[in-house]
Every structure is written in structure tokens, then in C-alpha cells.
Write a protein that holds these residues in place. Structure first.
Motif, PDB file in Angstrom:
ATOM      1  N   ASN A  86       0.876  -1.288   0.177  1.00  0.00           N
ATOM      2  CA  ASN A  86      -0.210   0.412  -0.320  1.00  0.00           C
ATOM      3  C   ASN A  86       0.407   1.140   0.003  1.00  0.00           C
ATOM      4  OD1 ASN A  86      -2.500  -1.322  -0.303  1.00  0.00           O
ATOM      5  ND2 ASN A  86      -2.527  -1.395   1.848  1.00  0.00           N
ATOM      6  N   ASP A  87       2.199   1.316  -0.053  1.00  0.00           N
ATOM      7  CA  ASP A  87       3.316   2.112  -0.309  1.00  0.00           C
ATOM      8  C   ASP A  87       3.305   3.192   1.004  1.00  0.00           C
ATOM      9  OD1 ASP A  87       5.175   3.529  -1.104  1.00  0.00           O
ATOM     10  OD2 ASP A  87       3.837   4.913  -2.403  1.00  0.00           O
ATOM     11  N   GLN A  88       3.304   2.243   2.375  1.00  0.00           N
ATOM     12  CA  GLN A  88       2.630   3.526   3.267  1.00  0.00           C
ATOM     13  C   GLN A  88       3.946   2.963   4.198  1.00  0.00           C
ATOM     14  OE1 GLN A  88      -0.889   0.868   4.471  1.00  0.00           O
ATOM     15  NE2 GLN A  88      -1.946   2.766   4.859  1.00  0.00           N
ATOM     16  N   LEU A  89       5.123   2.785   3.859  1.00  0.00           N
ATOM     17  CA  LEU A  89       6.519   2.850   4.017  1.00  0.00           C
ATOM     18  C   LEU A  89       7.612   2.903   3.886  1.00  0.00           C
ATOM     19  CD1 LEU A  89       6.488  -1.396   5.334  1.00  0.00           C
ATOM     20  CD2 LEU A  89       5.532   0.708   6.765  1.00  0.00           C
ATOM     21  N   HIS A  90       8.504   3.566   4.391  1.00  0.00           N
ATOM     22  CA  HIS A  90       9.569   3.876   4.114  1.00  0.00           C
ATOM     23  C   HIS A  90      10.560   2.666   3.522  1.00  0.00           C
ATOM     24  CE1 HIS A  90      11.545   8.156   4.155  1.00  0.00           C
ATOM     25  NE2 HIS A  90      10.584   8.032   5.587  1.00  0.00           N
ATOM     26  N   ASP A  91      11.019   2.948   2.045  1.00  0.00           N
ATOM     27  CA  ASP A  91      11.852   2.434   1.756  1.00  0.00           C
ATOM     28  C   ASP A  91      13.669   2.447   2.463  1.00  0.00           C
ATOM     29  OD1 ASP A  91      14.666   0.573   0.749  1.00  0.00           O
ATOM     30  OD2 ASP A  91      13.330   1.232  -1.406  1.00  0.00           O
ATOM     31  N   LEU A  92      13.838   1.165   3.122  1.00  0.00           N
ATOM     32  CA  LEU A  92      14.933   1.529   4.274  1.00  0.00           C
ATOM     33  C   LEU A  92      16.310   1.167   3.585  1.00  0.00           C
ATOM     34  CD1 LEU A  92      13.610   0.150   7.454  1.00  0.00           C
ATOM     35  CD2 LEU A  92      13.920   2.879   6.955  1.00  0.00           C
ATOM     36  N   THR A  93      15.868   0.125   2.286  1.00  0.00           N
ATOM     37  CA  THR A  93      17.820  -0.202   1.900  1.00  0.00           C
ATOM     38  C   THR A  93      18.568   1.070   2.098  1.00  0.00           C
ATOM     39  OG1 THR A  93      16.324  -1.222   0.385  1.00  0.00           O
ATOM     40  CG2 THR A  93      18.414  -0.728  -0.321  1.00  0.00           C
ATOM     41  N   GLU A  94      18.487   2.622   1.506  1.00  0.00           N
ATOM     42  CA  GLU A  94      19.731   3.144   1.440  1.00  0.00           C
ATOM     43  C   GLU A  94      20.028   3.652   3.297  1.00  0.00           C
ATOM     44  OE1 GLU A  94      17.379   3.188  -0.668  1.00  0.00           O
ATOM     45  OE2 GLU A  94      18.956   2.991  -2.734  1.00  0.00           O
ATOM     46  N   VAL A  95      18.778   4.360   3.824  1.00  0.00           N
ATOM     47  CA  VAL A  95      19.107   4.267   4.971  1.00  0.00           C
ATOM     48  C   VAL A  95      20.408   3.186   6.173  1.00  0.00           C
ATOM     49  CG1 VAL A  95      17.503   6.690   5.552  1.00  0.00           C
ATOM     50  CG2 VAL A  95      17.259   4.016   6.295  1.00  0.00           C
ATOM     51  N   TYR A  96      19.767   2.563   5.954  1.00  0.00           N
ATOM     52  CA  TYR A  96      19.973   0.889   6.477  1.00  0.00           C
ATOM     53  C   TYR A  96      22.001   1.169   5.857  1.00  0.00           C
ATOM     54  CZ  TYR A  96      21.580  -4.009   7.688  1.00  0.00           C
ATOM     55  OH  TYR A  96      22.337  -4.397   8.103  1.00  0.00           O
ATOM     56  N   GLU A  97      22.043   1.070   4.470  1.00  0.00           N
ATOM     57  CA  GLU A  97      23.518   0.811   4.199  1.00  0.00           C
ATOM     58  C   GLU A  97      24.141   1.626   4.966  1.00  0.00           C
ATOM     59  OE1 GLU A  97      25.431  -1.142   2.937  1.00  0.00           O
ATOM     60  OE2 GLU A  97      23.415  -2.809   2.479  1.00  0.00           O
ATOM     61  N   LYS A  98      24.008   3.056   4.973  1.00  0.00           N
ATOM     62  CA  LYS A  98      24.328   4.621   5.493  1.00  0.00           C
ATOM     63  C   LYS A  98      24.388   4.629   6.995  1.00  0.00           C
ATOM     64  CE  LYS A  98      23.804   9.382   4.778  1.00  0.00           C
ATOM     65  NZ  LYS A  98      22.774  10.363   3.964  1.00  0.00           N
ATOM     66  N   TYR A  99      23.418   3.648   7.815  1.00  0.00           N
ATOM     67  CA  TYR A  99      23.602   4.104   9.315  1.00  0.00           C
ATOM     68  C   TYR A  99      23.605   2.699  10.235  1.00  0.00           C
ATOM     69  CZ  TYR A  99      21.901   8.949   8.847  1.00  0.00           C
ATOM     70  OH  TYR A  99      21.199  10.298   8.212  1.00  0.00           O
ATOM     71  N   ALA A 100      23.261   2.155   9.850  1.00  0.00           N
ATOM     72  CA  ALA A 100      23.504   0.980  10.160  1.00  0.00           C
ATOM     73  C   ALA A 100      25.084   0.567  11.079  1.00  0.00           C
ATOM     74  CB  ALA A 100      23.079  -0.508   9.542  1.00  0.00           C
ATOM     75  N   SER A 101      25.706   0.341  11.649  1.00  0.00           N
ATOM     76  CA  SER A 101      26.623  -0.034  12.472  1.00  0.00           C
ATOM     77  C   SER A 101      27.037  -1.106  11.499  1.00  0.00           C
ATOM     78  CB  SER A 101      26.250   0.049  14.530  1.00  0.00           C
ATOM     79  OG  SER A 101      25.761  -1.157  14.064  1.00  0.00           O
ATOM     80  N   PRO A 102      29.187  -1.611  12.257  1.00  0.00           N
ATOM     81  CA  PRO A 102      29.394  -2.521  11.772  1.00  0.00           C
ATOM     82  C   PRO A 102      28.779  -3.733  12.703  1.00  0.00           C
ATOM     83  CG  PRO A 102      30.931  -1.240  11.769  1.00  0.00           C
ATOM     84  CD  PRO A 102      29.503   0.103  12.402  1.00  0.00           C
ATOM     85  N   MET A 103      28.736  -3.321  13.708  1.00  0.00           N
ATOM     86  CA  MET A 103      27.916  -5.274  14.978  1.00  0.00           C
ATOM     87  C   MET A 103      26.733  -5.029  13.993  1.00  0.00           C
ATOM     88  SD  MET A 103      28.797  -4.021  18.350  1.00  0.00           S
ATOM     89  CE  MET A 103      29.287  -6.037  19.165  1.00  0.00           C
TER      90      MET A 103
END
Ligand SMILES: [Ca+2]
Length: 564
Positions: free
Chosen positions: A142-159
Motif C-alpha cells: 500500500n506504499d505506506q512504508l519507507h524503503d530503508l535500503t539506503e538508510v540501512y546501508e548508510k547508518y547501520a553500525s558494523p556490528m
């Protein structure tokens, strides 16, 4: 003592890995719709649009408020005036990340899904949303969510990225159409990997070697039945533990998942067929072979004549009282129920081995995706990266390898699970495996500095005490020890890439909801009757009935759901 040991290890091994907290992420002060689309617009903190250095734990200043919903486990306790809205986790989020979480509602676990569905249909969605996979898919479609693909790549910590990489199959269940639409509540799938346990003292007495093939196991089971392995001159033992729930893959004692896997059979699971489509395991010809073998074992008295009416507890009684010597189980079985047998009978010795194969193809044991819930971000939320930061924060506090590890975020005196105050759970799939590897290293070399976590030190200490003769400490050795331990076997499965996942996870499809209970009942009845002696043709009849009575439709729906 025995109890508290068991309770403690269980709470560490199982409870920790099975407690999921639920919540969600929604909109609130997100009326400023405009930012919605561009995935790269990440306002709210130190982001200039230069190639800035991203701090995975960077603090928002001023503090931002995000709404969420959540469920609350009935056993959750609070101390010193803390509440679900004000506790070590909420204070940590606010003080260290600059994120204030406001729960729009909190309901008991049992009401969560219903409440969730009502909220979703009303369109009243918070910024952060914990949801099961079905609702995740609906919201994404329903297109109600953010696609997190990029923010995950950018913000996720190494752990965090390391944890994701420990079990990519499970992590990728949060991807829809190749895009990351949520952060999955990661956990370990190792507890559901089949392991075979047998009475080594009985085998020794009867001159039997370690079983390498299914034929060896069947010969051993026959000897355990007919050759008086306990030496009391009575015909009072049998070969293989089996309960009336033997088809249920999660049956902890008396299930036969490992036995079926040894026949390359996967009842009650979904597997890829030769054409790459998903197919129901119970209707495959390999199941028929396994049932025929069980029929013969039953006829020969090698499985319990009473299995059809025995529940788990009754099978446990047989294991504990030296009635049965082979258990197709899991890594946690030393705690339940083998320790009770070990404590009661000082001769008893149980040894784990990999699932043997019935032919020259390697047996491939099956596990399942442990992710139950996902945390998604409302498309209108201006701070999609906040979810990644909350995930980073979780791992930063609870992973003993982190410099900021803080036991106060995990537990109070080893009893209460403070961990679940966080609505995001992101637990390392390989935590227990890593514990085994570190303990193994320390046992080999005597160098205790390789032991990192409090759990590792505790279990290492237990194994030393077991080696010095403290028999009740046996489970630590049997699960985590140097040789002939459950994790030694699990590690080999993983190293050899010799593991398969049930391809189905999440909520039932529509026709499953409607018809699977009836189909399951029929399956269990027909298969049980075959073991008891019904003609094997009943299997073929079951397969064609299953297809007609909803199975074909279910198969279609499963393939639609999991199609890429
Ligand atoms: Ca006997």
C-alpha cells in the motif's frame, strides 16, 4: 540447584532467543508530508548534504519525538518506579540518541495482532511499526512504508551489519521486491536444527559403534529393543522416542524431524521442488519411504506401541526412566529432558551425532526462519534513519563484544528480562555458536582470555566442574563442549553449508487459515495409521485428497507470497 541451573541456561539459551518485543513506528508530527518521497533526505541532525561522516549513534539535537505501538508480555516486570514509558531503555534513547518514543497504545501480547489490524485498517499509523510479515507486506504494497535500503546501508553500525550477515536468509525476509522494507527482529535459528542423541553406554554394552548411517541407527534401535541394553534381564526397553506429535517439527521430545530429514523428507515444511517452485513437504515421495520404515519399526516393536497416545511429557518419562535410547532432538535436549536421566542413572551417557542419511546422499537437516516480527517506518516519518540508530543502540548496549555493553540493559540479577523493554530486538544468530567456539578454544589451550561474555565464562566454568566429576554440570559440556557437543555438530552443518530453511514463514495464507487445520488433522491421522499398519497406498490417496481439498490453492498462494 538443578532447577535453577536449568532455568538459568534455559532463560539464556531459549528465552533470550525467543522473546520478541513488538511495536511499531508511525507518524505523528509528520504532517509535514512533503519530505515523504526522496529517500535520501535525512533531516534532523548533523546531516549536511556533503559526504558527511555518519555517526551510527549520532544524537538528535533537539530531541525528536517518534510514535510507536507495542505489545507487552504478561510476565514483564518493572522496578523502582519504572514503567513501559520510562525505563532504562527509554531514558537511554532520549539521553543518548535524542529520540523520545511515545507509545500510541500498549496492549498485552494476546491482543496485539487484533489491535494492529484495526489500527492498520483505520490508517492510524505511528512512526515506527512492529508488525508480523503479513502486515509488513500489506503495508509495503500500500506504499505506506519507507524503503530503508539506503538508510540501512548508510547508518547501520558494523556490528548490526555483522549480525545481519550471520543469517542472511532470515535478514532478507524483510526485503520485498529486493528492497529492505523493515528491520527484522533477528534471532537464532540454531535451536531448531535437528541433532540425534543416543545412549552411548547402552551402545557400548552391546558392542555397537557410533552410528554413521540411518541403517546403523535402525540396527541400534533394534538392539536397544531386543538385546537388554540395561542388563536387567527384562524386555523393557525400546529404540526410538516418538510421541503422537511426531510430525510436528518443533516437538522437543518425541518429534521425528531429524528422522524424516535423514530420508530427505520434510513433512509440514515448504521446500523448493526441482522446478524451483515451492511445494509442501508432506506430499513428497520421500515421506512415503520414511513412513514405510516407521511402519516396519512399529511392527517389530522398536518404536513404542503406545506412541499414538503419548504426549511429550509421557515420552520424557520414558527417556528419564531408561526406557528408550535414541532421541531425534535438538541442541537444548541436554537441559530437557536428558539431564534428569543423567542425574538419576549414574551410568547413563548421551552422545549427539549428526543426522545420518538413509542412502549415499548427505542428509540435509532443516531449520526455520526465527524472525517473527519486523520494525518498519511510516512513509510519512521524517526520520527513517532513527530506526537504524535505535537498532544500533540496541546492539551497542547488549552485545558483550561492544565497548558500551551494559548488563543493566539486559537483565536484573539474571532474572528479569530488561531486554524486552526495547520494542526492537536484534539478537545475534551466532551468539551461542560463538560461545561454543570461544569455550572450545579455552578448553584446548587453557587460555581463558578468549572468553568474552559472562555466559561464556559461566558455561566454561560448568564444563570444568563437569570434568572434575560434577555430573549435574553435564548440559554445558554436552551443548557447548569441545567434542561430541551439540554446537560442534551445528558448526559442521554450517561450515559445510549443509542446512536448509523451511521456505515458509509468517502468517498463514488465506486458504491456509481456512483449510490447513483440517488438512493437518487428516495428514496426522493418515500418517499415524500408516505407521500402525494401514496399507501404504493410503499415502497416495492422501496426496491426491490434500491437493483437491485446498492444498493446490494453498500451494498457489504460498508461491505467490514468496515469489520474488
Ligand atoms: Ca531390559
Amino acid at each position: 540447584m538443578k532447577k535453577s541451573l536449568a532455568m538459568k541456561v534455559i532463560s539464556l539459551l531459549i528465552a533470550l532467543s525467543m522473546l520478541f518485543s513488538l511495536t511499531a513506528c508511525g507518524s505523528k508530527d509528520t504532517k509535514e508530508e512533503t519530505t515523504s518521497t526522496s529517500t535520501s533526505s535525512v533531516p534532523g541532525e548533523n546531516t549536511s548534504d556533503t559526504e558527511e561522516i555518519v555517526d551510527p549513534l549520532g544524537k538528535y539535537d533537539p530531541v525528536i519525538e517518534l510514535t510507536a505501538w507495542r505489545s507487552q508480555d504478561a510476565s514483564m516486570e518493572f522496578f523502582d518506579g519504572d514503567t513501559i514509558d520510562n525505563n532504562i531503555w527509554t531514558r537511554g534513547w532520549e539521553n543518548e540518541l535524542g529520540i523520545k518514543i511515545k507509545y500510541v497504545w500498549v496492549v498485552p501480547d494476546t491482543q496485539f495482532e487484533q489491535k494492529l489490524n484495526v489500527a492498520i485498517s483505520s490508517g492510524d499509523l505511528p512512526d515506527l511499526m512492529v508488525v508480523p510479515s503479513k502486515q509488513l507486506k500489506d503495508l509495503a504494497e500500500n506504499d505506506q512504508l519507507h524503503d530503508l535500503t539506503e538508510v540501512y546501508e548508510k547508518y547501520a553500525s558494523p556490528m548490526v551489519k555483522d549480525i545481519s550477515n550471520q543469517d542472511p536468509v532470515s535478514f532478507n525476509t524483510a526485503k520485498i521486491g529486493g528492497r529492505l522494507m523493515a528491520i527484522p527482529c533477528m534471532d537464532s535459528s540454531h535451536g531448531q536444527i535437528p541433532i540425534l542423541w543416543y545412549r552411548a553406554d547402552w551402545a557400548k554394552k552391546l558392542g555397537l559403534n557410533e552410528p554413521k548411517t540411518m541403517q546403523d541407527i535402525i540396527a541400534m534401535a533394534e538392539a536397544f529393543t531386543k538385546n537388554d541394553p540395561d542388563g536387567n534381564n527384562k524386555n523393557d526397553t525400546y529404540g526410538i522416542a516418538m510421541s503422537k506429535n511426531f510430525l510436528i517439527p518443533t516437538e522437543a521430545v518425541g518429534g521425528l524431524k531429524g528422522f524424516f530429514n535423514g530420508f530427505h523428507a520434510y513433512p509440514k515444511a515448504w521446500i523448493k521442488d526441482s522446478s524451483g517452485n515451492l511445494a509442501y513437504g508432506s506430499i513428497q515421495p520421500e515421506v512415503k519411504d520414511a513412513l514405510l520404515q516407521l511402519q516396519k519399526l512399529y511392527k517389530d516393536g522398536i518404536i513404542d506401541k503406545e506412541f499414538g497416545v503419548k504426549d511429550t511429557a509421557k515420552v520424557v518419562e520414558d527417556v528419564v526412566s531408561d526406557k528408550v535410547g535414541i532421541l531425534f532432538g535438538f541442541m537444548f535436549n541436554p537441559l530437557y529432558p536428558l539431564l534428569d536421566n543423567i542425574n538419576q542413572n549414574l551410568d547413563a551417557e548421551w552422545i549427539p551425532v549428526p543426522i545420518p542419511s538413509v542412502d549415499d546422499r548427505l542428509a540435509v537437516p532443516m531449520t526455520s526462519v526465527p524472525v517473527v516480527n519486523y520494525c518498519a517506518v511510516n512513509k510519512d516519518c521524517k526520520y527513517p534513519e532513527a530506526l537504524i540508530k535505535l537498532t544500533n543502540f540496541y546492539v551497542d548496549k547488549i552485545d558483550p563484544n561492544s565497548p558500551n555493553y551494559d548488563i543493566n540493559y539486559v537483565t536484573v540479577e539474571g532474572e528479569s528480562i530488561i531486554l524486552n523493554y526495547s520494542f526492537i530486538n536484534f539478537n545475534a544468530p551466532n551468539k551461542n555458536l560463538q560461545m561454543h567456539l570461544n569455550i572450545k578454544e579455552a578448553l584446548k589451550t587453557g587460555d581463558e582470555s578468549v572468553l568474552i561474555t559472562p555466559e561464556e565464562k559461566t558455561n566454561y566454568g560448568r564444563i570444568l566442574r563437569y570434568q572434575q566429576g560434577e555430573r549435574p554440570q553435564w548440559p554445558a559440556a554436552a551443548i557447548f563442549g569441545l567434542e561430541t557437543s551439540a554446537f560442534e555438530i551445528i558448526h559442521k552443518y554450517i561450515q559445510n553449508n549443509n542446512l536448509i530453511y523451511d521456505a515458509f514463514y509468517g502468517a498463514p495464507t488465506d486458504t491456509m487459515s481456512e483449510k490447513m487445520a483440517t488438512l493437518n488433522q487428516r495428514e496426522e491421522e493418515v500418517f499415524t495409521r500408516i505407521v500402525l499398519g494401514d496399507p501404504i497406498d493410503e499415502f497416495d490417496k492422501f496426496v491426491s485428497d490434500w491437493k483437491k481439498l485446498g492444498g493446490d490453492q494453498i500451494t498457489k498462494e504460498v508461491n505467490e507470497r514468496f515469489a520474488e
